[in-house]
Enzyme design. Sequence first.
Site, short mmCIF file in Angstrom:
data_model
loop_
_atom_site.label_atom_id
_atom_site.label_comp_id
_atom_site.label_asym_id
_atom_site.label_seq_id
_atom_site.Cartn_x
_atom_site.Cartn_y
_atom_site.Cartn_z
N GLU A 121 0.85 -1.19 0.00
CA GLU A 121 0.00 0.00 0.00
C GLU A 121 0.88 1.24 0.00
O GLU A 121 1.84 1.32 0.77
CB GLU A 121 -0.93 0.03 1.22
CG GLU A 121 -1.98 1.11 1.08
CD GLU A 121 -2.96 1.15 2.25
OE1 GLU A 121 -4.07 1.65 2.05
OE2 GLU A 121 -2.62 0.69 3.35
N GLY B 146 3.51 2.04 10.71
CA GLY B 146 3.33 1.37 12.00
C GLY B 146 2.94 -0.08 11.78
O GLY B 146 3.45 -0.97 12.44
N ALA B 147 2.02 -0.28 10.82
CA ALA B 147 1.55 -1.64 10.52
C ALA B 147 0.80 -1.59 9.20
O ALA B 147 0.45 -0.53 8.70
CB ALA B 147 0.65 -2.16 11.64
N MET B 148 0.54 -2.77 8.63
CA MET B 148 -0.16 -2.88 7.36
C MET B 148 -1.11 -4.06 7.39
O MET B 148 -0.73 -5.18 7.76
CB MET B 148 0.86 -3.03 6.22
CG MET B 148 0.24 -3.26 4.85
SD MET B 148 -0.80 -1.86 4.36
CE MET B 148 -1.98 -2.70 3.29
N GLU B 149 -2.36 -3.82 6.94
CA GLU B 149 -3.46 -4.76 7.14
C GLU B 149 -3.58 -5.86 6.10
O GLU B 149 -4.68 -6.40 5.90
CB GLU B 149 -4.78 -3.99 7.16
CG GLU B 149 -5.18 -3.32 5.84
CD GLU B 149 -4.72 -1.89 5.67
OE1 GLU B 149 -5.26 -1.17 4.82
OE2 GLU B 149 -3.81 -1.48 6.41
N ASN B 150 -2.50 -6.24 5.44
CA ASN B 150 -2.59 -7.32 4.44
C ASN B 150 -3.54 -8.41 4.93
O ASN B 150 -3.44 -8.88 6.06
CB ASN B 150 -1.20 -7.94 4.22
CG ASN B 150 -0.11 -6.91 4.11
OD1 ASN B 150 -0.10 -6.08 3.22
ND2 ASN B 150 0.82 -6.94 5.07
N HIS C 187 -6.71 -1.58 15.11
CA HIS C 187 -6.82 -0.85 13.84
C HIS C 187 -6.69 -1.80 12.64
O HIS C 187 -7.55 -1.81 11.74
CB HIS C 187 -5.70 0.21 13.80
CG HIS C 187 -5.69 1.06 12.57
ND1 HIS C 187 -6.17 2.35 12.56
CD2 HIS C 187 -5.25 0.82 11.30
CE1 HIS C 187 -6.03 2.86 11.35
NE2 HIS C 187 -5.46 1.95 10.57
N GLU C 188 -5.64 -2.61 12.66
CA GLU C 188 -5.38 -3.46 11.50
C GLU C 188 -6.41 -4.58 11.35
O GLU C 188 -6.78 -4.94 10.22
CB GLU C 188 -3.97 -4.06 11.58
CG GLU C 188 -2.85 -3.04 11.70
CD GLU C 188 -2.88 -1.97 10.62
OE1 GLU C 188 -3.38 -2.25 9.51
OE2 GLU C 188 -2.40 -0.85 10.88
N HIS D 240 -9.53 -3.42 9.63
CA HIS D 240 -9.38 -3.35 8.18
C HIS D 240 -9.71 -4.68 7.50
O HIS D 240 -10.01 -4.70 6.30
CB HIS D 240 -7.94 -3.00 7.82
CG HIS D 240 -7.64 -1.53 7.83
ND1 HIS D 240 -8.43 -0.59 7.21
CD2 HIS D 240 -6.60 -0.83 8.36
CE1 HIS D 240 -7.90 0.61 7.36
NE2 HIS D 240 -6.79 0.49 8.06
#
Length: 928
Positions: free
Chosen positions: A196, A332-336, A368-369, A372
């Site tokens: 992303e 911070g993080a990614m919601e794959n 949060h993730e 998503h």
Amino acid sequence: MLLLLGRRVPLSFVHRLTTCCPSSLPRPVLLSSALIKLRALTRVTHRTVFVSAAGQNTGTMPERRPFVRLPTDVYPVNYGLCLKPDLIDFTFEGKLEALVEVTQATNQIVMNCADIDIITASFVPQGGEEINATGFNYQNEDEKVTLSFPSTLQKGSGALKIDFVGELNDKMKGFYRSKYTTSGGEVRYAAVTQFEATDARRAFPCWDEPAIKATFDIALIVPKDRVALSNMNVIDRKPYPDDENLVEVKFATTPTMSTYLVAFVIGEYDYVESQSSDGITVRVYTPVGKAEQGKFALEVATKTLPFYNDYFSVPYPLPKIDLIAIADFAAGAMENWGLVTYRETALLIDPKNSCSSSRQWVALVVGHELAHQWFGNLVTMEWWTHLWLNEGFASWIEYLCVDHCFPEYDIWTQFVSADYTRALDLDALDSSHPIEVNVGHPSEVDEIFDAISYSKGASVIRMLHNYIGDEDFRKGMNAYLLKFQHKNASTEDLWDCLEQASGLPIAAVMGSWTKQMGFPIIVVDQEQQGDDRILKISQKKFCASGPHNGEDCPSWMVPISICTSEDPKCTKLKVLLDRPETTITLSGVSPDQWVKINPGTVGFYRIQYSSAMLESLLPGVRDLSLQPVDRLGLQNDLFSLSRAGMISTVEVLKLMEAFDNEPNYTVWSDLSCNLGVLSSLLSHTDFHEEIQEFIRDLFTPIGLELGWDSKPGEGHLDALLRGLVLGKLGKAGHKPTLEEARRRFRDHVEGKQVLPADLRSPVRKMKHHPSSQVFYLHKQADMQEEKNRIERVLGAISAPDLIQKVLNFALSEEVRPQDTVSVIGGVAGSSKHGRKAAWKFVKDNWEELYNRYQGGFLISRLIKLTVDGFAIDKMAAEVKSFFESHPAPAAERTVQQCCENILLNAAWLKRDADDIQQYLLQRKAPPV
């Protein structure tokens, strides 16, 4: 994705495959590492490669065109993707076999592609013969490739086959390498992804737009002693025929999904595992030997999945979810989907060495993730214009989730300080932008990953939720997710579902908040008539430079709530202000009662009370009858009004003195933040010590009450408050605090008594010089959280040679690339001299810094942290001039906002400095 934002395309060489892969997914071409490296080095900006029938490069031709989205004449149904990364030479080989639909006859296919060499490409129509592509036209500017075919591809299904190679880059985007050190001290690399917004195209040629969804069958060829993960569960793992040291790992077919949510990780990891109450396998992957540090995140995740299942009334659609800590990670993080990637500090908790704020941060990021997984992954925005829908919603519901899991955190009060006021500050600038922004070129996408999309988005969702009510809100959300699952949606689609569920004019109300930038200031006056209180309420646009006085003043549809001192927690009246001004009658309000607008500080606006109304609210601050969130909101509004020149800063200082009985952590946190802004501003004067004395006087009573050591029965918020107050006193030069900090630090270093994790940052800030001991502690720290704590406080120094030492340290191998920004920012935020030194350092090292982050969002963050604190007009001109000659396209808006803030600071200082000085001197003067 949770945040803390140059492009080149390699010259293609043509190479034909002679080997076939025995598995159902074809094996990638095997090329020499020397050839791959040569390709990585031979790069041009834009060219068309013509390929003869013999497979020879016959020439290049430059070409430029304006950005447009991908054509719709060919679209993917399924990607069969096999990748073979080389963790020594930092390259990868790939083979794509995509099932596609041709909707309109064409002799070319346009896809996204960046930093990838296509070796061969062909198309096999269903039931027909293979057609080899005869040209690859790379459009670097738009990150596209056009595959040309010698004959027309007819309507219908077919398979697109592409062999390609690429580089495992070190830019923390696309398919990249992440450095880590084994327990034996050996440096190794993992291969990880961050796609992303528009970087899947750096891992494989694809239709890299959120609305072009497909399923994915992924296979990875990896060293047999490495862990290989992707979005789905492993369905097969077998030896790779050509190399006994490798295995081929195949994963189950994904649901229909967008390319930016695809992920794969190859590296060395341990994990902890559990099952959620609704039967989903949850794993948290950690660095080897640190599985214990994954248990807290595992606990949060296993509570969170059932919470969202229940809240949305839509089950999580995958069989598993993995959460993994990545060493080098920009966001911070990614919601794959099914494989969520995190910075180590956003996932790992050491029961003995992690501080309370880290536990809270991990809980919020996990919340949060995982949100998503539904809102963003199951239903995806149609285009990046609607990014806020993903990020704003997740940034709101993460708090709802944490409040459910950890009610003792008082997290909604913290939301107001962390997100709501932050968004108000940014959105008051002339250089802000609407929540919904038309986005075209990929370089424009990075710019909108900011506090408007996240924090303002979350704040207006919170206001909407309050306006609708939870029951109808959930009903509308469920309808939205069911209607658009595995599809794409726009903002208007959500409004339609919420409108049908609630019967309220959602689209009309919310359009005024998402389609225009800014927000109103609500001006309130009152008059008593018998037992009735008559309120005159008006709205106008609030600007950081003062109220908007132009003829074309925008207006909003503003949900207004009102409470009184009779019951400060209960809303007495709700109205929708849909015009410039109105008059409201409150019945049964006696003259001795106060009236408060916006109880709970939910509405996204500032408030300016008449003098009499404000005066009547002050006892509610002192006796704590106002809710903590409203005490915070009142002070924050006044502080913002003072910066805008609408009231004197002295009035705010007087209000702050009324908080001497304040017990709430978040209220103190917001006070501390605003006093920090004021202290930074007054560092440009010769009476900086006077504001430090004011801070010492305000914080000393609560500091004495808390003391240094935790007491029986204290909880999470007490620990946060103690660290905040002692840190503030130390920074303000409170001698008893400084002396005790030095003693405790000495005992800690000598091993006599370990400092509690919650006190390590404030104590180290009070050392005032980065002695060799502090650098030694950084080198010895085994936990990234501890390293980051030390890095953030290294700036708390004054000696110029030591400041330079810290700045040089920021670019050293000792500091992870993503953390360089916070080290430089720490120096800039420490003192007037530190700010100047940091800015000079950034200018002197700009090329290296820009290349390191490739113009992403970390560059924006670096610029903001470095220059936002200046308060001299000429500095705004200097910053503007520097970035005109050193363009950073993804940070253009950040540069504008920083220059505007510098000018606002300068105006504030000129306007109020004398009055502030007089007040600070008079308050200490002996009575006459």
